[in-house]
Design a protein around this motif. Structure first.
Motif, PDB file in Angstrom:
ATOM      1  N   LYS A 167       0.818  -1.230   0.052  1.00 25.30           N
ATOM      2  CA  LYS A 167      -0.086   0.003  -0.087  1.00 25.30           C
ATOM      3  C   LYS A 167       0.979   1.348  -0.094  1.00 25.30           C
ATOM      4  O   LYS A 167       0.531   2.179  -0.484  1.00 25.30           O
ATOM      5  N   VAL A 168       2.067   1.167   0.740  1.00 24.47           N
ATOM      6  CA  VAL A 168       2.811   2.402   0.834  1.00 24.47           C
ATOM      7  C   VAL A 168       3.401   2.542  -0.495  1.00 24.47           C
ATOM      8  O   VAL A 168       3.504   3.878  -0.913  1.00 24.47           O
ATOM      9  N   GLY A 169       3.836   1.449  -1.136  1.00 25.59           N
ATOM     10  CA  GLY A 169       4.383   2.047  -2.703  1.00 25.59           C
ATOM     11  C   GLY A 169       3.312   2.736  -3.431  1.00 25.59           C
ATOM     12  O   GLY A 169       3.698   3.455  -4.299  1.00 25.59           O
ATOM     13  N   ILE A 170       2.213   2.188  -3.508  1.00 21.38           N
ATOM     14  CA  ILE A 170       0.901   2.779  -4.294  1.00 21.38           C
ATOM     15  C   ILE A 170       0.743   4.139  -3.849  1.00 21.38           C
ATOM     16  O   ILE A 170       0.652   5.096  -5.027  1.00 21.38           O
ATOM     17  N   GLN A 171       0.841   4.420  -2.724  1.00 19.82           N
ATOM     18  CA  GLN A 171       0.429   5.750  -2.207  1.00 19.82           C
ATOM     19  C   GLN A 171       1.656   6.873  -2.557  1.00 19.82           C
ATOM     20  O   GLN A 171       1.429   7.930  -2.973  1.00 19.82           O
ATOM     21  N   TYR A 172       2.853   6.192  -2.643  1.00 18.54           N
ATOM     22  CA  TYR A 172       3.798   7.180  -2.964  1.00 18.54           C
ATOM     23  C   TYR A 172       3.947   7.484  -4.542  1.00 18.54           C
ATOM     24  O   TYR A 172       4.100   8.733  -4.803  1.00 18.54           O
ATOM     25  N   ALA A 173       3.697   6.459  -5.323  1.00 19.40           N
ATOM     26  CA  ALA A 173       3.673   6.538  -6.645  1.00 19.40           C
ATOM     27  C   ALA A 173       2.466   7.548  -7.244  1.00 19.40           C
ATOM     28  O   ALA A 173       2.523   8.146  -7.952  1.00 19.40           O
ATOM     29  N   ALA A 174       1.462   7.649  -6.256  1.00 18.10           N
ATOM     30  CA  ALA A 174       0.277   8.545  -6.615  1.00 18.10           C
ATOM     31  C   ALA A 174       0.507   9.862  -5.999  1.00 18.10           C
ATOM     32  O   ALA A 174      -0.314  10.957  -6.671  1.00 18.10           O
ATOM     33  N   GLY A 175       1.560  10.090  -5.174  1.00 17.06           N
ATOM     34  CA  GLY A 175       1.918  11.439  -4.766  1.00 17.06           C
ATOM     35  C   GLY A 175       2.085  11.570  -3.375  1.00 17.06           C
ATOM     36  O   GLY A 175       2.343  12.763  -2.966  1.00 17.06           O
ATOM     37  N   GLY A 176       1.943  10.488  -2.552  1.00  8.01           N
ATOM     38  CA  GLY A 176       2.118  10.697  -1.431  1.00  8.01           C
ATOM     39  C   GLY A 176       1.091  10.972  -0.378  1.00  8.01           C
ATOM     40  O   GLY A 176       0.136  11.339  -0.812  1.00  8.01           O
ATOM     41  N   VAL A 177       1.005  10.555   1.054  1.00 14.63           N
ATOM     42  CA  VAL A 177      -0.086  10.416   1.911  1.00 14.63           C
ATOM     43  C   VAL A 177      -0.433  11.896   2.033  1.00 14.63           C
ATOM     44  O   VAL A 177      -1.639  12.280   2.129  1.00 14.63           O
TER      45      VAL A 177
END
Length: 477
Positions: A167-177
């Motif tokens: 989940k962390v990888g997808i969040q980072y790729a989309a722009g970060g939390v």
């Protein structure tokens, strides 16, 4: 491509951990070891800072502290590696083992610091220190406890670690939390940067050879960084500013973030130490079998576990995270054919040098989070794949299927739905919602107490017609 040749030494010398190749060859070989683990080593610090709220894109006044965490990751990976290669009495295996910051503890660390900023780090480092001491003590009994952690348990735990982190990888790729809820989150520009990294990494991994393939994630990030520069996601001015504001030399500060005893942190780190210790045993065995064509001795396994724990405990005092042996470097030894521990010592000294120069971390800090996301997707996906690879060694009889089913259901379920345990005390809630610890404990206990056999028909009624009809053995058996 094998790099071992006559200029490096005779075949017998290359299998000897105490042999030192000519310096002109040993230095590049040592730096290779650092390049192969560099990204994986600093990533946990970046993720912990992001979870705490002062990471990439947070605009937090504490954002500069990320630089210190990156610095300590490099410095104490080098120190822990030196313990393994140079040794200190019984501490260290005297083998070419590369230590680095462990992904295994991230599912414990993330809920501990979530949203608490720098204030959340005191309890975290209390756990790192006590957990490291406990990890070191496991060296006294490691041979006797391995029976409780067969591939069914270790494979499940490693798979759960990866599943907790994807989940962390997808969040980072989309722009970060920090970008969640904004129009920029998940934009085509953000995803394009992550995809450039993924495709560059895949291309190098599959179509390059030697060191280009081994350091594919690092090179993929460099390609993504260049793309981000071209697209204006990071500017030359921002890079120059970060470089100029960082010191040229800085020493670590003991207890920089305070120190606090948290039962949740200590229990979580101590339980994960078991898994990390077994992983190290596997790496030591892999190095001696692949590089020296022999089995590891009890002294080597004990010394490696001591170094794992003491390296982690010392790191916790100064702001580093738990260390473990890095498996990708086991593969690098097999690729180069060079078993020399002194080559890895050179790599350790290079890591320590990087850790004492904050300007190195200052450059890492300018990597756009979307670029890092591409690398993280690959790395954490590989953690899941490594867990599944371990599970391939399991005899998939009905008994083991049921143990795996219950452990995975409870662990993954609690991780996906943390609100289900909202009424538990704070400490227990942190441990349960990690998902990792309940899954590991259930698997260990069930594996120890359940009888060895389970009739085939006993699982048919709960498997929805997908019970499988194999005999539970591996292909070729």
């Amino acid at each position: 491509m094998k790099m071992a040749d006559g200029a490096l030494g005779t075949p017998a010398q290359l299998r000897d951990p105490n042999y030192t190749p000519p310096l002109a060859r040993a230095v590049p070989l040592g730096i290779q070891h650092v390049l192969a683990m560099f990204v994986s080593n600093v990533t946990p610090a970046i993720i912990v800072a992001g979870a705490a709220g002062f990471g990439f894109g947070s605009n937090s006044p504490d954002f500069p502290e990320l630089l210190y965490l990156i610095q300590m990751s490099m410095l104490f990976a080098g120190v822990a590696t030196l313990l393994q290669t140079v040794t200190l009495g019984p501490v260290g295996a005297a083998l070419p083992i590369v230590q680095g910051t462990s992904f295994a503890f991230l599912p414990i660390m993330i809920p501990l610091v979530a949203g608490k900023g720098v204030d959340g780090l005191a309890a975290l480092y209390g756990g790192v220190l006590i957990g490291g001491i406990f990890h070191g003590l496991l060296g006294l009994v490691i041979g006797k406890i391995r029976f409780a952690l067969p591939p069914l348990v270790t494979g499940l735990v490693v798979t759960m670690i990866g599943l907790a982190l994807v989940k962390v990888g997808i969040q980072y790729a989309a722009g970060g939390v920090p970008a969640i809820g904004t129009p920029e989150y998940g934009s085509l520009l953000n995803w394009s940067a992550a995809l450039v990294v993924i495709f560059a990494t895949l291309g190098l991994k599959f179509f390059a050879r030697g060191m280009l393939s081994v350091s594919a994630v690092l090179l993929g990030l460099i390609v993504g960084y260049i793309y981000a520069l071209m697209m204006g996601m990071v500017t030359v001015e921002a890079i120059g500013s970060s470089w100029s504001r960082a010191a040229s030399f800085a020493l670590p500060v003991p207890f920089k973030y305070g120190f606090e005893f948290s039962f949740a942190a200590i229990l979580g780190f101590c339980l994960m130490a078991f898994v990390s210790a077994v992983e190290t045993v596997g790496d030591v065995s892999g190095i001696t079998r692949g590089g020296a064509k022999r089995e590891a001795t009890e002294e080597e396994i004990t010394g490696a576990t001591f170094a794992d724990g003491i390296g982690s405990a010392v790191a916790g005092i100064f702001g580093g995270l738990p260390n473990t042996s890095f498996s990708q470097n086991v593969g690098l030894i097999a690729m180069t054919g060079v078993m020399s521990r002194h080559v890895v010592t050179i790599g350790a000294l290079f890591l320590i040098l990087c850790g004492l120069v904050p300007k190195v971390g200052a450059i890492i800090r300018t990597i756009p989070i979307e670029v890092l996301g591409g690398g993280v997707i690959v790395m954490f996906g590989m953690v899941v794949a490594a867990g599944i690879s371990m599970l391939s060694d399991v005899n998939w009889n009905r008994r083991n299927m049921v143990i795996f089913a219950i452990s995975l259901s409870v662990g993954l379920g609690l991780q996906l739905e943390p609100g289900a345990v909202q009424y538990l005390p704070g400490t227990l809630k942190v441990l349960m919602t990690s998902g990792l610890l309940p899954a590991a404990l259930i698997a260990i206990v069930l594996n120890l107490v359940l009888p060895a056999e389970l009739a085939d028909e006993a699982t048919e009624e709960v498997s929805g017609g997908m019970a499988g009809h194999g005999d539970g053995s591996l292909p070729g058996e």
